[in-house]
Design an enzyme around this catalytic site. Structure first.
Site, PDB file in Angstrom:
ATOM      1  N   SER A  56      -1.460  -2.588 -11.298  1.00 47.59           N
ATOM      2  CA  SER A  56      -1.955  -3.745 -10.533  1.00 47.59           C
ATOM      3  C   SER A  56      -2.484  -4.916 -11.334  1.00 47.59           C
ATOM      4  CB  SER A  56      -3.049  -3.300  -9.587  1.00 47.59           C
ATOM      5  OG  SER A  56      -2.479  -2.812  -8.422  1.00 47.59           O
ATOM      6  N   SER A 108      -1.709  -5.072  -7.214  1.00 52.32           N
ATOM      7  CA  SER A 108      -2.592  -5.525  -6.170  1.00 52.32           C
ATOM      8  C   SER A 108      -3.431  -6.747  -6.566  1.00 52.32           C
ATOM      9  CB  SER A 108      -3.527  -4.387  -5.762  1.00 52.32           C
ATOM     10  OG  SER A 108      -4.384  -4.018  -6.836  1.00 52.32           O
ATOM     11  N   LYS A 117     -11.623 -10.485  -8.786  1.00 54.04           N
ATOM     12  CA  LYS A 117     -10.914  -9.722  -7.752  1.00 54.04           C
ATOM     13  C   LYS A 117     -11.928  -9.202  -6.749  1.00 54.04           C
ATOM     14  CE  LYS A 117      -7.483  -5.962  -7.370  1.00 54.04           C
ATOM     15  NZ  LYS A 117      -6.753  -4.905  -8.116  1.00 54.04           N
TER      16      LYS A 117
HETATM   17  N1  GLN Z   1       1.244  -0.469  -6.719  1.00 61.07           N
HETATM   18  C1  GLN Z   1       0.473   0.711  -7.012  1.00 61.07           C
HETATM   19  C2  GLN Z   1      -0.062   1.293  -5.738  1.00 61.07           C
HETATM   20  O1  GLN Z   1       0.212   0.759  -4.732  1.00 61.07           O
HETATM   21  C3  GLN Z   1      -0.596   0.407  -7.989  1.00 61.07           C
HETATM   22  C4  GLN Z   1      -1.764  -0.233  -7.380  1.00 61.07           C
HETATM   23  C5  GLN Z   1      -2.849  -0.459  -8.381  1.00 61.07           C
HETATM   24  O2  GLN Z   1      -2.635  -0.381  -9.581  1.00 61.07           O
HETATM   25  N2  GLN Z   1      -4.038  -0.670  -7.870  1.00 61.07           N
HETATM   26  O3  GLN Z   1      -0.741   2.266  -5.743  1.00 61.07           O
END
Ligand code: GLN
Length: 486
Positions: A181, A157, A78
């Site tokens: 995410s 994400s 990532k």
């Molecule tokens: N969807 C969540 C957010 O937008 C989690 C994102 C994540 O876990 N990095 O904050």
């Protein structure tokens, strides 16, 4: 033998050990697969030349009898993990062109174990999102959309990581999970996503989103591969003050297939109004599978569940606004010169950050500001403690919890973008374990009516990933889910 790109990490490891395949061929097959999957936009940067060189070096090591636990295994990283001398963007314009002078601790562990990097995977900007739509480098497509002819999100994400692994363009990938995410994109792409206990994997060298919530972890096609990969990524790191100084057990050894006598809690509060019947059906199916395997199913209560999401959307933006203050046009990446210093800050941040990141910075600054701190941030932190206590109470009655991972399967690219609250609802089932720092895994368990993957989540006690993996492995076996996108 099956195609090289169809092998699991465990399978490839065994074939490499037997000398039946070479790391060079395995990596070459994956480099070709990365190219063939370029329509998915899963990578921000590919590194085929250094991958081929790393694979050759792995074969040479093996010839000398020096093999690490992931020797010759090609993986995607990532693009939130700093990689020395290789562009690391967090999918943000503000970091475009940034080449770290250091390697994140987690990726350093992977390279020490012999893994091969295929490239840097796309993500939501600064890991803020649930659809991979907020990347400066464009959206990622879910490989499961190909057969339906629809452009579907891979989740977020860690959307590029999940899409690459599902498309067989990487054997595994790193992700980070702040509120879901790793688990949510894994569920959307029909693969396994593992968020370990907070502190299990070092955050050092991972671009910070919300420091008390950021959890690095693996995305893989099987539970066994997750156990193998986490075993390498995990471990104490003196460079991260929140890294836990606890031994890393042999996670793979925990996959005994035996869940007899384990108590699996079904939290009543996760049964939400308007939940789709197919998700509810899959959830009870999962409980049945575990019961048939000899586990005991118990009803438990986590009364504060409904507060987890609102609290998360105070705590996470608060920490993000503070973490992102460092991007000022002076120290990192983009600089848009202004009339004076303040103007330079403002222009750089206005141009460098996308809309969602700016929204988080605004919310975070607001909830931390004098006069509102007590009303919002402090209150949210207190509720967070209560959420943790809820889980502790539940774990007096059971060894692990079983829930759905996401309230729905992958949705279309562009959907929910005009309604941030609807987008935030993606995380209702994943955020509570994030707030409590507990290990949680998403396992692909079935298909929706439209033929899209659905995941089940197993949450266990802190630092008891072994029980989590053992249960997940049994769910995976019972589901018999074929992780190949159709
Ligand atoms: N969807 C969540 C957010 O937008 C989690 C994102 C994540 O876990 N990095 O904050």
């Amino acid at each position: 033998m099956a195609e090289l790109t169809d092998l699991t990490i465990a399978g490839a490891r065994d074939e490499l050990a037997k000398g039946a395949i070479s790391a060079a061929d395995l990596t070459a097959a994956h480099i070709a697969a990365v190219d063939a999957a370029s329509d998915l936009n899963a990578f921000i940067l590919t590194t085929p030349d250094s991958a081929a060189a790393a694979a050759a070096a792995s074969d040479a090591r093996r010839a000398r009898g020096e093999v690490g636990p992931l020797d010759g295994i090609p993986v995607a990283i990532k693009d939130l993990f700093c990689t020395e001398g290789i562009q690391t963007t967090a999918a943000s314009h503000i970091l475009e062109g940034f080449k770290p002078t250091y390697e994140s601790s987690v990726t350093a562990r992977l390279w020490d174990a012999g893994a091969v990097m295929l490239g840097k995977a796309n993500l939501d900007e600064f890991a803020m999102g649930s659809s991979n739509m907020t990347s400066h480098f464009g959206p990622v497509k879910n490989p499961w959309g190909r057969s339906s002819g629809r452009d579907l999100v891979p989740g977020g994400s860690s959307g590029g990581s999940a899409a690459a692994v599902a498309a067989r363009a990487a054997m595994g990938a790193t992700g980070t999970d702040t509120g879901g995410s790793i688990r949510q994109p894994a569920a959307f792409c029909g693969i396994v996503g593992t968020k370990p206990t907070y502190g299990r994997c070092s955050r050092w060298g991972v671009v910070a989103f919300a420091s008390s919530l950021d959890h690095p972890g693996p995305l893989t096609r099987t539970v066994r591969d997750a156990a193998i990969m986490l075993g390498v990524m995990a471990g104490h790191d003196p460079k991260d003050s929140t890294s836990a100084n606890v031994p890393v057990p042999d996670f793979e050894a925990a996959l005994t297939g035996d869940v007899r006598g384990l108590k699996i809690g079904i939290p009543a509060e996760y049964r939400m109004d308007g939940m789709s019947p197919e998700i509810e059906g899959l959830w009870s199916q999962g409980a049945d599978w575990l019961r048939q395997a000899g586990a005991e199913i118990v009803e438990v209560s986590l009364p504060l569940t409904k507060y987890a999401l609102p609290c998360y959307y105070i705590v996470a933006p608060a920490e993000a606004s503070s973490n992102l203050a460092r991007y000022d046009g002076v120290r990192y990446g983009l600089r848009v010169p202004g009339e004076d210093l303040t103007d330079t800050y403002e222009r750089t941040r206005a141009e460098g950050f996308g809309e969602e990141v700016q929204r988080r910075v605004l919310i975070g600054t607001y909830v931390l500001s004098a006069g509102y701190y007590d009303a919002y941030y402090l209150k949210a932190q207190k509720v967070r403690t209560r959420i943790l206590e809820d889980f502790r109470a539940a774990f007096e009655r059971c060894d692990a919890l079983l829930t759905p991972t996401s309230p729905y399967p992958a949705f279309g690219i562009g959907e929910k973008m005009d309604d941030p609250i609807a987008m935030y609802l993606n995380d209702v089932f994943t955020v509570p374990a994030s707030m409590a720092g507990l290990p949680a895994i998403s396992v692909p368990a079935g298909l929706s009516g439209d033929g899209l993957p659905l995941g089940l989540q197993v949450i266990s006690r802190a630092f008891d990933e072994e029980t989590m993996f053992r249960i997940a492995d049994v769910v995976e076996g019972a589901a018999g889910f074929d992780t190949r996108p159709r």
